[in-house]
Design a protein around this motif. Structure first.
Motif, PDB file in Angstrom:
ATOM      1  N   THR A 114       0.844  -1.196   0.000  1.00 53.32           N
ATOM      2  CA  THR A 114       0.000   0.000   0.000  1.00 53.32           C
ATOM      3  C   THR A 114       0.882   1.250   0.000  1.00 53.32           C
ATOM      4  O   THR A 114       1.830   1.346   0.780  1.00 53.32           O
ATOM      5  CB  THR A 114      -0.927   0.013   1.226  1.00 53.32           C
ATOM      6  N   ARG A 115       0.531   2.232  -0.872  1.00 52.06           N
ATOM      7  CA  ARG A 115       1.387   3.410  -1.035  1.00 52.06           C
ATOM      8  C   ARG A 115       1.373   4.320   0.180  1.00 52.06           C
ATOM      9  O   ARG A 115       2.346   5.030   0.452  1.00 52.06           O
ATOM     10  CB  ARG A 115       0.963   4.189  -2.282  1.00 52.06           C
ATOM     11  N   GLY A 116       0.263   4.342   0.930  1.00 53.30           N
ATOM     12  CA  GLY A 116       0.169   5.229   2.080  1.00 53.30           C
ATOM     13  C   GLY A 116      -0.901   4.783   3.048  1.00 53.30           C
ATOM     14  O   GLY A 116      -1.578   3.756   2.831  1.00 53.30           O
ATOM     15  N   PRO A 117      -1.110   5.526   4.121  1.00 53.13           N
ATOM     16  CA  PRO A 117      -2.076   5.136   5.150  1.00 53.13           C
ATOM     17  C   PRO A 117      -3.506   5.004   4.647  1.00 53.13           C
ATOM     18  O   PRO A 117      -4.252   4.143   5.117  1.00 53.13           O
ATOM     19  CB  PRO A 117      -1.958   6.261   6.185  1.00 53.13           C
ATOM     20  N   LYS A 118      -3.925   5.847   3.716  1.00 54.60           N
ATOM     21  CA  LYS A 118      -5.295   5.751   3.209  1.00 54.60           C
ATOM     22  C   LYS A 118      -5.498   4.463   2.435  1.00 54.60           C
ATOM     23  O   LYS A 118      -6.525   3.792   2.572  1.00 54.60           O
ATOM     24  CB  LYS A 118      -5.622   6.966   2.346  1.00 54.60           C
ATOM     25  N   ALA A 119      -4.513   4.120   1.608  1.00 53.53           N
ATOM     26  CA  ALA A 119      -4.597   2.848   0.879  1.00 53.53           C
ATOM     27  C   ALA A 119      -4.570   1.676   1.852  1.00 53.53           C
ATOM     28  O   ALA A 119      -5.331   0.702   1.705  1.00 53.53           O
ATOM     29  CB  ALA A 119      -3.444   2.754  -0.119  1.00 53.53           C
ATOM     30  N   ARG A 120      -3.722   1.768   2.863  1.00 56.25           N
ATOM     31  CA  ARG A 120      -3.643   0.697   3.866  1.00 56.25           C
ATOM     32  C   ARG A 120      -4.964   0.564   4.621  1.00 56.25           C
ATOM     33  O   ARG A 120      -5.435  -0.552   4.870  1.00 56.25           O
ATOM     34  CB  ARG A 120      -2.509   1.008   4.845  1.00 56.25           C
ATOM     35  N   GLY A 121      -5.583   1.686   4.949  1.00 61.15           N
ATOM     36  CA  GLY A 121      -6.864   1.637   5.639  1.00 61.15           C
ATOM     37  C   GLY A 121      -7.949   0.984   4.803  1.00 61.15           C
ATOM     38  O   GLY A 121      -8.787   0.234   5.327  1.00 61.15           O
ATOM     39  N   ALA A 122      -7.956   1.259   3.496  1.00 61.82           N
ATOM     40  CA  ALA A 122      -8.962   0.653   2.619  1.00 61.82           C
ATOM     41  C   ALA A 122      -8.765  -0.855   2.521  1.00 61.82           C
ATOM     42  O   ALA A 122      -9.739  -1.625   2.494  1.00 61.82           O
ATOM     43  CB  ALA A 122      -8.889   1.290   1.238  1.00 61.82           C
ATOM     44  N   VAL A 123      -7.517  -1.284   2.474  1.00 60.06           N
ATOM     45  CA  VAL A 123      -7.218  -2.723   2.420  1.00 60.06           C
ATOM     46  C   VAL A 123      -7.696  -3.410   3.692  1.00 60.06           C
ATOM     47  O   VAL A 123      -8.363  -4.464   3.651  1.00 60.06           O
ATOM     48  CB  VAL A 123      -5.699  -2.939   2.210  1.00 60.06           C
ATOM     49  N   ARG A 124      -7.395  -2.814   4.835  1.00 67.96           N
ATOM     50  CA  ARG A 124      -7.813  -3.427   6.096  1.00 67.96           C
ATOM     51  C   ARG A 124      -9.335  -3.402   6.256  1.00 67.96           C
ATOM     52  O   ARG A 124      -9.916  -4.336   6.821  1.00 67.96           O
ATOM     53  CB  ARG A 124      -7.138  -2.699   7.257  1.00 67.96           C
ATOM     54  N   ALA A 125      -9.982  -2.330   5.771  1.00 70.44           N
ATOM     55  CA  ALA A 125     -11.440  -2.259   5.859  1.00 70.44           C
ATOM     56  C   ALA A 125     -12.106  -3.355   5.034  1.00 70.44           C
ATOM     57  O   ALA A 125     -13.231  -3.777   5.344  1.00 70.44           O
ATOM     58  CB  ALA A 125     -11.924  -0.880   5.381  1.00 70.44           C
ATOM     59  N   ALA A 126     -11.406  -3.828   4.014  1.00 69.19           N
ATOM     60  CA  ALA A 126     -11.934  -4.919   3.186  1.00 69.19           C
ATOM     61  C   ALA A 126     -11.648  -6.288   3.802  1.00 69.19           C
ATOM     62  O   ALA A 126     -11.979  -7.321   3.197  1.00 69.19           O
ATOM     63  CB  ALA A 126     -11.332  -4.846   1.789  1.00 69.19           C
ATOM     64  N   GLY A 127     -11.040  -6.306   4.998  1.00 72.11           N
ATOM     65  CA  GLY A 127     -10.744  -7.567   5.672  1.00 72.11           C
ATOM     66  C   GLY A 127      -9.496  -8.247   5.170  1.00 72.11           C
ATOM     67  O   GLY A 127      -9.302  -9.448   5.401  1.00 72.11           O
ATOM     68  N   LEU A 128      -8.613  -7.493   4.513  1.00 69.26           N
ATOM     69  CA  LEU A 128      -7.386  -8.050   3.951  1.00 69.26           C
ATOM     70  C   LEU A 128      -6.179  -7.567   4.745  1.00 69.26           C
ATOM     71  O   LEU A 128      -6.265  -6.595   5.499  1.00 69.26           O
ATOM     72  CB  LEU A 128      -7.256  -7.639   2.476  1.00 69.26           C
TER      73      LEU A 128
END
Length: 389
Positions: A114-128
């Motif tokens: 993930t390029r940054g915290p927002k991308a990382r947050g979206a990945v985790r929100a998807a359960g990944l």
């Protein structure tokens, strides 16, 4: 410029509620525009809204469906997630096509970069699970991280963020990887370009003190709009001289740095940090302070503080004041002041225009004795020569 008046107040320029009072800032953002403008206005700024781009989702786009099917055609080793909004859009589109289960399974088995915290947050929100995020939040660091590994035979999905990542993808392919480009959305010029064209004119003429950018496509859109009107060189020159180019992060700043434009940016790529950076930078670098006629003046973009009281000035009186402040205590001829007046008055009307601007300037400043008339020569600020900083 002197920081003498910045050392004495109890509040720092960054925290002072009116740190941006007297400054005009152009905002090119589309997403979260009102939120960002409010951050600037709460600090006293005058904001010019000029959206440069619009985001077009590709949920029904054949290219996104093709890329998704290509990703599902075999195991994925790595997935580069560049933006949170893009990743969420990809997952939503896959759900609409009935492919969300297969896509989630493939992503679970892959390494998600993930390029940054927002991308990382979206990945985790998807359960990944995310596997790595660069400290710089830049695609360049992601690229170097991947190239440090053996990429031969690896299948890598790269979620694009509104424009092609040509060099990024080419480098991975040259290293032996199979790269699937996932175009989740794209940026297009804003439908109504007139506000952006007006902002370009204001930047060139000195009508704004800074322009804030929150994405590289917005920078490119502004430069492109200027180029279409034959004004790109003049705009770049304005950014290189008197107009501050404020960018939310290094990716956004890239197109300007390539043109040799100095850029101001926060340590963290956040809107709040960008607003704080402007509130810190403009009072330190965009203010002229001097004493004239026994009164303290603090000259800002479209206003002047006289003994602490903020007074807005029309363009012509402000242009005259700034020229007088360039040579504190020195006489400036009427012929020289004429050249700074907006609209370039004709020779016949120039002297009257200068006199009117001086009259309006004195009226706006309030106390008498700040601007002196030197008979048959011109005008001067009533201060010791070289006192202004």
């Amino acid at each position: 410029m002197s920081s003498a008046l910045l050392d004495s107040p109890a509040e720092s320029p960054e925290t002072a509620p009116d740190a941006l009072a007297g400054f005009t800032i152009g905002v090119t953002a589309t997403r979260r525009r009102e939120e960002f403008c409010a951050l600037l206005e709460r600090r006293g700024a005058r904001v010019v809204r000029a959206p440069a781009i619009r985001l077009v989702p590709l949920a029904e786009d054949a290219d996104l469906l093709t890329a998704t099917r290509a990703s599902l055609a075999g195991p994925i080793d790595d997935v580069v997630v560049t933006t949170g909004v893009g990743f969420r859009g990809w997952m939503a589109a896959a759900e609409g096509w009935g492919l969300s289960g297969d896509l989630a399974a493939h992503l679970t088995a892959a390494r998600l970069l993930t390029r940054g915290p927002k991308a990382r947050g979206a990945v985790r929100a998807a359960g990944l699970n995310d596997h790595w995020t660069p400290s710089t939040e830049s695609c360049e660091e992601v690229k170097q991280h991947l190239l440090a590994q053996d990429l031969r035979g690896r299948r890598i999905a790269v979620q694009l963020h509104g424009e092609p990542l040509t060099d990024f993808v080419a480098a991975l392919r040259e290293a032996g990887a199979e790269v699937i480009e996932v175009p989740v959305y794209r940026w297009l010029p804003y439908r109504d370009v007139s506000p952006l064209r007006r902002l370009i004119s204001q930047a060139i003429s000195g009508g704004v003190d800074a322009v804030a950018f929150t994405s590289a496509p917005a920078v490119l859109a502004m430069l492109g709009a200027a180029r279409a009107d034959g004004l790109e060189d003049a705009l770049v020159a304005a950014f290189a001289d008197r107009v501050v180019a404020a960018c939310v992060g290094p990716v956004t700043a890239g197109p300007l740095r390539e043109r040799g434009v100095p850029v101001v940016q926060p340590d963290r790529a956040r809107l709040g940090a960008l607003a704080r950076t402007l509130a810190r930078h403009l009072p330190q670098h965009g203010v002229t302070r001097l004493v004239a006629g026994g009164h303290e003046l603090e000259i800002r973009g479209h206003a002047v503080r006289v003994d602490g009281e903020l007074k807005s000035l029309p363009p012509a009186p402000m242009a005259v004041l700034k020229r007088l402040a360039d040579k504190p205590g020195h006489v400036v001829a009427r012929s020289e002041l004429r050249t700074v007046l907006p609209g370039s008055p004709s020779r016949d009307s120039a002297e009257h225009a200068v006199e009117m601007a001086i009259t309006r300037l004195r009226r706006a400043l309030g106390p008498s004795g700040i601007v002196e008339t030197v008979v048959k020569r011109g005008y001067r600020l009533a201060c010791d020569r070289g006192e202004g900083t």
